[in-house]
Scaffold this active site. Sequence first.
Site, mmCIF file in Angstrom:
data_model
loop_
_atom_site.group_PDB
_atom_site.id
_atom_site.type_symbol
_atom_site.label_atom_id
_atom_site.label_comp_id
_atom_site.label_asym_id
_atom_site.label_seq_id
_atom_site.Cartn_x
_atom_site.Cartn_y
_atom_site.Cartn_z
ATOM 1 N N GLU A 261 37.248 38.379 47.514
ATOM 2 C CA GLU A 261 36.224 38.241 46.481
ATOM 3 C C GLU A 261 34.841 38.629 46.995
ATOM 4 O OE1 GLU A 261 34.121 37.671 43.229
ATOM 5 O OE2 GLU A 261 36.289 37.350 43.186
ATOM 6 N N THR A 305 35.308 41.606 38.519
ATOM 7 C CA THR A 305 36.648 41.429 39.082
ATOM 8 C C THR A 305 37.718 41.959 38.139
ATOM 9 O OG1 THR A 305 36.011 39.503 40.402
ATOM 10 C CG2 THR A 305 38.343 39.732 39.864
#
Length: 686
Positions: A261, A305
Amino acid sequence: MGSVLKKIRNVLNTKSGFFVLVLFCFWLKTYLTYQTKFNLGVSGSVQQILLMLNPLPIGILLFGIALYFRGRKSYWIMMIVSLLESMWLFANILYYREFSDFLSLGIIKSSGSVSNNLGLSIVEIIHPTDFLVFLDVIILGLLLVFKVIKVDRRRIRIRSAVLVSTLAVVLFGVNLSASEKNRPQLLTRTFDNNYIVKYLGINFYAGYNAYQTYKESSTRANASSSDLNEVLNYLKTNRAAANVSYYGKAKGKNVFIFHLESFQQFLINYKVNGQEVTPNVNKFYSDSNTLSFDNFFNQVGQGKTSDAETMLENSLFGLPSGSVMTSYGTSNTFQALPAMLDQKGYSTAAFHGDVGSFWNRNNTYKSWGYQYFFNDDYYKQKTNYSVGYGLKDKIFLKQATQYLEQLPQPFYAKLITVTNHYPYELDKENQSIQKTTTGDSTVDGYVQTAHYLDQAFGEFISYLKKSGLYDNSMIVVYGDHYGISNNHKKAIAQLLGKSSISSYDLAMFQKVPFMIHSNGLKGGVNHTYGGEIDVMPTLMDLLGLKNTDTIQLGNDLLSENRNQTVAFRNGDFVSPTYSKIGSKVYDSNGQVASNLTTEQKKSVDGMQARTNKVLSLSDKIVTGDLLRFYTPSGFKKVDKRQYSYKYSDGIKLLKKQQQTSKSSLIQQKGGHSTTDLFTTDAPELK
């Protein structure tokens, strides 16, 4: 002095005088917000004048509505418009501060899917000065309530109101004409919302974006199979052939997609006070059986994302605004990598320590052919187990092994980490590296959460080695998008050891890690330019999957003759020779290329044309749901009804597959669990 104040008050006590006052306050706060809260890249006197002008046309038009009414109603309309404008500015200030972009209808529509756990982020984002956009509303409201300004009950002649509306239209025409002259094809070529706001204003952007969203939704209804011809013709001449040296090298192996991430490439081998921030990722990066790409770029848009996942598993770009997963993930037809592997005998599973509805994953993953989605319902939860957007990485990965070991092999498993997510805060007992000292509170905690993620990654790799999965798997590790936005230029310059940074430097800062590890794979650092759009075809070729008639807009990163133009979602591009960032072209050394030859200009124009083409084709495929009209040979359309991610159904399916297939890790171990092989130093579990 008293007579002057009396004259001013007399003017303000007229409806036209109050209209001018409200309009002036709106213009002033909008212009000051442009200058202090956004980074619009204004340069030159023309752009400065347009920035001052652009709030007025729409402002005059909206506030002018009140002039068609009489009495208190007209004042109510002006105050309500002023309040709504303030709320719109405030919301965009907060959104822009984190995402370097403006709110879109797509983002607002998807807010129910992505808004959980945002409380901490919003608290971190807000600055006290942000509330100044409401100051004029409060003051004007009080002046009216206490009758310092009196309501003018006289009706303004309709002709005067019409003249005001006409003035708004004329001013907008002047604004648009001057903008088009300074930035040709402003609305037809640019994918960057900053340009629209800079030239035409934040209110025009809202209306234009709403129109674009409506147009996209109507596109599907009007789409037909013939719309695919342009896509197929493009692929005929732009599909890169597989590299015979690598084709099928990972055939039949398990596949891990490890999602780092907000992890950027500059973290590789980066040190703080002599301490490596990511020692485990560094070791993996330099392994002799790891293919590492050092010119691999994130290409996400507003979907962040979700855009990265869309590109990785579909080789389609995200949208100009909003998210493919939230807007189209439930309804569209996809031919995603999980579905393709499912139909080749693979078990397919996604692991994520947050709620299944985040980014609409619980619906999108069905469209993509995931058999399992192990979301937060599958994990033990305690108050100190989570941070921000879900389970802390070490706790999440530790618990994920109980389901991983039950998957029949070969399997495709995607593990999404979350701890290294904005606002990059970590409790003290998990901090094991010092912060950086840029003075930017957003940036300085970034290395601490990145270090924690690296530790979790190291623990997971150790588990794979102990359990035996490491030797029989292809492990793909990637960073999904930037962690530090371009709004933090001073801090970025310090991190990179530079006195200042250019737009080219910021583009290079968009690099994220991409690594592929498999025993027997000839590794090393590959310098080809590529991005997330290229992952799916790369993995398919490595797995030996037929990939000559699929609809994918990326190309195998290992192909020997691939085009290395990397398209960004805003229409910019980078390449080994020339890069175009905004309106400037840079050479391979990062210098502005101001005197291009005819041949060089032709090359740059070709790269821009390719960039525009792939982005527009991707948008047509997604918004028109064109894949419903085309099926690659050997592929069956995904039946979303066969998937359920409820905990009870997931556990039931695991047990059923244990009975029909004897290939899972736990069965290979004679029914003995391997979860104890995952060792972690997570203080919460001690």
